[in-house]
Design a protein around this motif. Structure first.
Motif, PDB file in Angstrom:
ATOM      1  N   GLN A 199       2.664  19.959   0.148  1.00  0.00           N
ATOM      2  CA  GLN A 199       2.356  18.626   0.651  1.00  0.00           C
ATOM      3  C   GLN A 199       3.532  17.990   1.398  1.00  0.00           C
ATOM      4  O   GLN A 199       3.378  17.589   2.547  1.00  0.00           O
ATOM      5  CB  GLN A 199       1.934  17.740  -0.531  1.00  0.00           C
ATOM      6  N   PRO A 200       4.722  17.903   0.774  1.00  0.00           N
ATOM      7  CA  PRO A 200       5.832  17.228   1.451  1.00  0.00           C
ATOM      8  C   PRO A 200       6.231  17.881   2.770  1.00  0.00           C
ATOM      9  O   PRO A 200       6.679  17.199   3.674  1.00  0.00           O
ATOM     10  CB  PRO A 200       6.976  17.312   0.439  1.00  0.00           C
ATOM     11  N   ALA A 233       3.613  21.572  -4.914  1.00  0.00           N
ATOM     12  CA  ALA A 233       4.491  20.441  -4.652  1.00  0.00           C
ATOM     13  C   ALA A 233       5.186  20.596  -3.305  1.00  0.00           C
ATOM     14  O   ALA A 233       5.393  19.631  -2.589  1.00  0.00           O
ATOM     15  CB  ALA A 233       5.532  20.327  -5.767  1.00  0.00           C
ATOM     16  N   SER A 275       0.829  -1.192   0.000  1.00  0.00           N
ATOM     17  CA  SER A 275       0.000   0.000   0.000  1.00  0.00           C
ATOM     18  C   SER A 275       0.871   1.252   0.000  1.00  0.00           C
ATOM     19  O   SER A 275       0.896   1.978   0.975  1.00  0.00           O
ATOM     20  CB  SER A 275      -0.895  -0.011   1.231  1.00  0.00           C
ATOM     21  N   TYR A 276       1.596   1.478  -1.087  1.00  0.00           N
ATOM     22  CA  TYR A 276       2.411   2.681  -1.191  1.00  0.00           C
ATOM     23  C   TYR A 276       1.546   3.849  -1.630  1.00  0.00           C
ATOM     24  O   TYR A 276       0.487   3.661  -2.220  1.00  0.00           O
ATOM     25  CB  TYR A 276       3.534   2.472  -2.208  1.00  0.00           C
ATOM     26  N   GLY A 308      20.861   3.023  -4.501  1.00  0.00           N
ATOM     27  CA  GLY A 308      20.505   4.427  -4.675  1.00  0.00           C
ATOM     28  C   GLY A 308      19.195   4.798  -4.001  1.00  0.00           C
ATOM     29  O   GLY A 308      18.331   3.958  -3.782  1.00  0.00           O
ATOM     30  N   GLN A 309      19.088   6.067  -3.633  1.00  0.00           N
ATOM     31  CA  GLN A 309      17.850   6.585  -3.063  1.00  0.00           C
ATOM     32  C   GLN A 309      17.353   7.711  -3.962  1.00  0.00           C
ATOM     33  O   GLN A 309      18.149   8.495  -4.462  1.00  0.00           O
ATOM     34  CB  GLN A 309      18.104   7.144  -1.657  1.00  0.00           C
ATOM     35  N   ARG A 360      16.809   0.163   1.168  1.00  0.00           N
ATOM     36  CA  ARG A 360      15.410   0.468   1.511  1.00  0.00           C
ATOM     37  C   ARG A 360      14.548   0.849   0.312  1.00  0.00           C
ATOM     38  O   ARG A 360      13.395   0.462   0.221  1.00  0.00           O
ATOM     39  CB  ARG A 360      15.352   1.521   2.611  1.00  0.00           C
ATOM     40  N   PHE A 361      15.121   1.623  -0.647  1.00  0.00           N
ATOM     41  CA  PHE A 361      14.311   1.984  -1.829  1.00  0.00           C
ATOM     42  C   PHE A 361      14.171   0.778  -2.766  1.00  0.00           C
ATOM     43  O   PHE A 361      13.108   0.530  -3.329  1.00  0.00           O
ATOM     44  CB  PHE A 361      14.938   3.169  -2.560  1.00  0.00           C
ATOM     45  N   MET A 366       9.509  23.806 -13.876  1.00  0.00           N
ATOM     46  CA  MET A 366       8.240  23.699 -13.129  1.00  0.00           C
ATOM     47  C   MET A 366       7.712  25.108 -12.834  1.00  0.00           C
ATOM     48  O   MET A 366       8.475  26.004 -12.477  1.00  0.00           O
ATOM     49  CB  MET A 366       8.478  22.941 -11.839  1.00  0.00           C
ATOM     50  N   ASN A 418      11.311  -1.463  -2.033  1.00  0.00           N
ATOM     51  CA  ASN A 418      10.016  -1.062  -2.597  1.00  0.00           C
ATOM     52  C   ASN A 418       9.834  -1.705  -3.967  1.00  0.00           C
ATOM     53  O   ASN A 418       8.772  -2.226  -4.285  1.00  0.00           O
ATOM     54  CB  ASN A 418       9.960   0.460  -2.761  1.00  0.00           C
ATOM     55  N   VAL A 419      10.886  -1.657  -4.783  1.00  0.00           N
ATOM     56  CA  VAL A 419      10.803  -2.216  -6.137  1.00  0.00           C
ATOM     57  C   VAL A 419      10.677  -3.740  -6.080  1.00  0.00           C
ATOM     58  O   VAL A 419       9.872  -4.339  -6.779  1.00  0.00           O
ATOM     59  CB  VAL A 419      12.049  -1.811  -6.963  1.00  0.00           C
ATOM     60  N   SER A 427       2.797  25.218  -9.454  1.00  0.00           N
ATOM     61  CA  SER A 427       2.943  23.792  -9.121  1.00  0.00           C
ATOM     62  C   SER A 427       4.080  23.597  -8.119  1.00  0.00           C
ATOM     63  O   SER A 427       4.078  22.677  -7.325  1.00  0.00           O
ATOM     64  CB  SER A 427       3.189  22.974 -10.384  1.00  0.00           C
ATOM     65  N   HIS A 439       3.766   1.958   4.449  1.00  0.00           N
ATOM     66  CA  HIS A 439       4.429   0.785   3.876  1.00  0.00           C
ATOM     67  C   HIS A 439       5.745   1.086   3.182  1.00  0.00           C
ATOM     68  O   HIS A 439       6.470   0.177   2.828  1.00  0.00           O
ATOM     69  CB  HIS A 439       3.495   0.105   2.865  1.00  0.00           C
ATOM     70  N   ASP A 440       6.049   2.348   2.935  1.00  0.00           N
ATOM     71  CA  ASP A 440       7.277   2.717   2.224  1.00  0.00           C
ATOM     72  C   ASP A 440       8.501   2.252   3.025  1.00  0.00           C
ATOM     73  O   ASP A 440       8.721   2.695   4.146  1.00  0.00           O
ATOM     74  CB  ASP A 440       7.294   4.243   2.053  1.00  0.00           C
ATOM     75  N   HIS A 441       9.303   1.358   2.399  1.00  0.00           N
ATOM     76  CA  HIS A 441      10.446   0.800   3.133  1.00  0.00           C
ATOM     77  C   HIS A 441      11.476   1.847   3.505  1.00  0.00           C
ATOM     78  O   HIS A 441      12.283   1.638   4.400  1.00  0.00           O
ATOM     79  CB  HIS A 441      11.111  -0.302   2.304  1.00  0.00           C
ATOM     80  N   ARG A 442      11.475   2.993   2.800  1.00  0.00           N
ATOM     81  CA  ARG A 442      12.448   4.024   3.153  1.00  0.00           C
ATOM     82  C   ARG A 442      12.189   4.553   4.562  1.00  0.00           C
ATOM     83  O   ARG A 442      13.096   5.045   5.219  1.00  0.00           O
ATOM     84  CB  ARG A 442      12.398   5.166   2.139  1.00  0.00           C
ATOM     85  N   ARG A 482       6.604  13.640 -10.475  1.00  0.00           N
ATOM     86  CA  ARG A 482       5.485  14.586 -10.497  1.00  0.00           C
ATOM     87  C   ARG A 482       5.153  15.022 -11.918  1.00  0.00           C
ATOM     88  O   ARG A 482       3.983  15.149 -12.299  1.00  0.00           O
ATOM     89  CB  ARG A 482       5.835  15.821  -9.660  1.00  0.00           C
ATOM     90  N   ARG A 512       4.277  16.336   5.342  1.00  0.00           N
ATOM     91  CA  ARG A 512       4.689  14.952   5.548  1.00  0.00           C
ATOM     92  C   ARG A 512       6.052  14.884   6.220  1.00  0.00           C
ATOM     93  O   ARG A 512       6.314  14.023   7.039  1.00  0.00           O
ATOM     94  CB  ARG A 512       4.739  14.219   4.196  1.00  0.00           C
ATOM     95  N   MET A 558       9.278   4.886  -8.368  1.00  0.00           N
ATOM     96  CA  MET A 558       9.978   3.616  -8.625  1.00  0.00           C
ATOM     97  C   MET A 558      10.396   3.512 -10.083  1.00  0.00           C
ATOM     98  O   MET A 558      11.288   2.739 -10.421  1.00  0.00           O
ATOM     99  CB  MET A 558       9.086   2.435  -8.270  1.00  0.00           C
TER     100      MET A 558
END
Lengths: 252, 353
Positions: free
Chosen positions: B12-13, B9, A76-77, A95-96, B231-232, B1, B235-236, B5, B293-296, A106, B16, A85
């Motif tokens: 929101q972050p 952009a 649930s991302y 990498g991050q 960690r990223f 950009m 996700n993949v 926007s 759920h984001d592993h990061r 975006r 978070r 991704m």
């Protein structure tokens, strides 16, 4: 560019296709048509390198923007995390994603008109919205090849129209090779330049869509009588659609 | 950009960012409190300022042998014990989170790959043979890794491994090693080695020393760092195999890197503290409710909460009753009901969504 050269795939003793050759250059949009079990998906998987070839070879760039029919993942991302991704290939194993990658993600969401979902959870979206997000992820890879597995197959009419419009917009930009499989010949007529028909006996026919997607060929393809019908589109321009002869109710 | 926007952009972050920062500040604070409590309480209570002074002084001059009783208790007994609890808790929790990501299944834990059972067999074998100290730890470690290698050998069919075959092979190898452990217990001397095996299998940090810290920490820290760096990628890798491949990952290969790191962590942990279950299951679940759920975010949060949790459990284990309660027993008694609540919460949320 993406394509197959003299490709052959067998499952056990059954030959799915052989001597299958085609290539889709940048700027072309190709539809793959065929009934169930004739190797549409196998051809797609072969192009992507997911299916081992028993003969021949595939030509494809290292990274292909791939849009699966449905995302099988249970995770649930949030939408933006799913789209970012798409940048994974360029980031490598450890990498991050940085601000630039999120910028690309975006921009991709903006391009498919799904920016407003960015912070929502992917598994809370409807089927149509999910497919837009997966398309955005494929665009975020930056690949100039886009491969879609039956886009719109599970979508209602409004969402089909929206997705087709979007894909047509991507096609008009002429900066990508686009390949999609479909059950609906009208999707091919609407947005494809060329079509590949997976005919019986492991034989395939490729050509410009208006020469290949004809009632005669489709009758051979599906074993169902097909007819062209003339209709006028929403903008008044005359269009041609192709329908199975069993469509509709008997007129009195 | 465009400017508009950009503002949208950025809006929101920022929210978070502050929210997840706050979460991590709370998790770090929780860990620090659990550390302070664990170092100070016990049969022999030490005031916080005195404990800090002792640690400061010992760090300053590590070669000096502590003289006073409180110095000896804090520096030679409690500090190594707390350090082991921190690295083991963090390692088990992050391993669980990583495995659940790779298997796309929230119910897998390090036990699933048979690593714990293999490691337990190594330890039981050493105790039966009268081997103690460093060779015991080495045997534990070697058998933990061989269990993983065996799982790999069984699950690799036609040059590729599928997730379901890995799980099934893990079950097979785990069951095999469990049977071997039972066999060793059956033949063990009921007066000496049997109680030793049973007690060791139940799990405890009571035998913590600086030597054991040096043995276990490097492996666990390497595992922690590598898993955190992935960690990223996790996700993949948590996506469908075809999707992960299309995004440039090599799921087959990269999965084994993660399994090897988990084996490193679990082998080192079992070597110094026996079998401690449930942490790899409960902590990642709790963290998913907190950070998503984001592993990061999930991996660092799991490491912090896992460390704080195991330190707290260990403190309870040695203070609740006059005798020490085995760790594995406490983590199960606390973990099972908490996990039951988390499952209900998780699926209620899922049903609502």
């Amino acid at each position: 560019m993406i394509g197959l050269n003299q490709a052959r795939v067998r499952f056990g003793t059954r030959t799915i296709f052989e001597n299958l050759s085609f290539s889709v250059p940048r700027g072309e949009c190709m539809a793959i048509l065929g009934p169930n079990g004739r190797g549409k998906t196998t051809a797609l998987r072969s192009m992507l390198g997911f299916q081992r070839l028993d003969g021949g070879e595939r030509q494809a760039p290292a990274i292909v923007g791939y849009v699966p029919q449905t995302a099988s993942s249970q995770a649930s991302y949030t939408v933006i995390d799913v789209v970012v991704m798409g940048r994974a290939a360029s980031l490598g194993l450890f990498g991050q994603p940085g601000p630039e990658d999120f910028g690309d993600a975006r921009a991709a969401l903006e391009r498919v008109g799904a920016s407003r979902f960015a912070a929502e959870r992917f598994d809370h979206l409807s089927g149509g919205e999910r497919q837009l997000v997966l398309l955005a992820r494929a665009l975020a890879t930056g690949s100039d090849v886009l491969v879609l597995d039956e886009p719109g197959a599970a979508l209602d009419l409004a969402n089909q129209q929206r997705l087709l419009g979007l894909l047509d917009g991507l096609r008009q930009a002429r900066d990508k090779a686009i390949v999609f499989t479909t059950h609906d010949p009208n999707h091919a007529l609407a947005i494809a330049d060329t079509a590949l028909l997976m005919l019986p006996d492991a034989h395939a026919l490729k050509g410009p869509v208006h020469e290949v997607v004809t009632p005669e060929h489709l009758e051979r393809l599906y074993g169902v009588p097909m007819r062209f019908v003339a209709l006028s589109g929403s903008d008044g321009v005359a269009q041609r659609a192709v329908l199975p002869a069993f469509a509709g109710a008997r007129a009195a | 950009m465009s400017a508009a926007s950009e503002g949208q952009a950025a809006g929101q972050p920022t929210w978070r960012w502050t929210r997840s920062t706050l979460t991590f500040v709370i998790l770090v604070a929780l860990l620090l409190v659990s550390l302070a409590v664990s170092v100070c309480v016990g049969r022999y209570a030490v005031p916080v300022d005195r404990a800090i002074a002792i640690i400061w002084q010992s760090l300053h001059d590590p070669t000096a042998m502590p003289e006073a009783i409180d110095e000896r208790i804090v520096w030679l007994v409690r500090v190594p014990r707390v350090i082991l609890a921190v690295v083991c808790g963090a390692g088990l929790a992050i391993s669980g989170a990583a495995l659940q990501g790779v298997f796309r299944n929230p119910l897998v834990s390090p036990q699933v790959l048979g690593i714990s059972q293999g490691a337990a067999f190594g330890g039981a074998l050493a105790i039966s043979a009268g081997i103690w100290g460093f060779p015991l730890l080495a045997l534990v470690f070697v058998f933990g890794l061989s269990a993983l290698a065996l799982v790999g050998a069984i699950a690799r069919i036609d040059g590729r491994t599928q997730i379901v075959t890995v799980i099934l092979s893990g079950m097979v190898v785990g069951a095999l090693f469990s049977a071997f452990v039972s066999l060793l217990q059956y033949f063990a001397d009921p007066n000496s080695s049997l109680p030793a095996i049973v007690y060791w299998l139940l799990g405890s940090f009571a035998t913590a020393t600086w030597e054991r810290v040096l043995i276990a920490t490097p492996g666990i820290v390497v595992g922690l760092i590598v898993l955190w760096s992935l960690r990223f990628r996790l996700n993949v890798l948590s996506l469908d195999e075809a999707e992960a491949k299309s995004l440039g990952a090599r799921p087959d290969l990269e999965r084994w890197l993660i399994f090897a790191m988990v084996a490193l962590v679990v082998g080192a942990q079992v070597a110094v503290s026996g079998i401690v279950g449930w942490i790899g299951l409960v902590i990642p679940h709790a963290c998913r409710l907190i950070v998503g759920h984001d592993h990061r975010k999930l991996l660092p949060a799991s490491a912090l909460l896992g460390a704080a949790y195991l330190v707290t459990i260990d403190t309870l284990a040695r203070t609740l009753t006059a005798a020490e309660i085995p760790l594995g027993v406490l983590t199960a008694i606390v973990g099972a009901p908490v996990f039951a609540l988390l499952i209900r919460q998780h699926y209620r949320e899922k049903g609502a969504g």
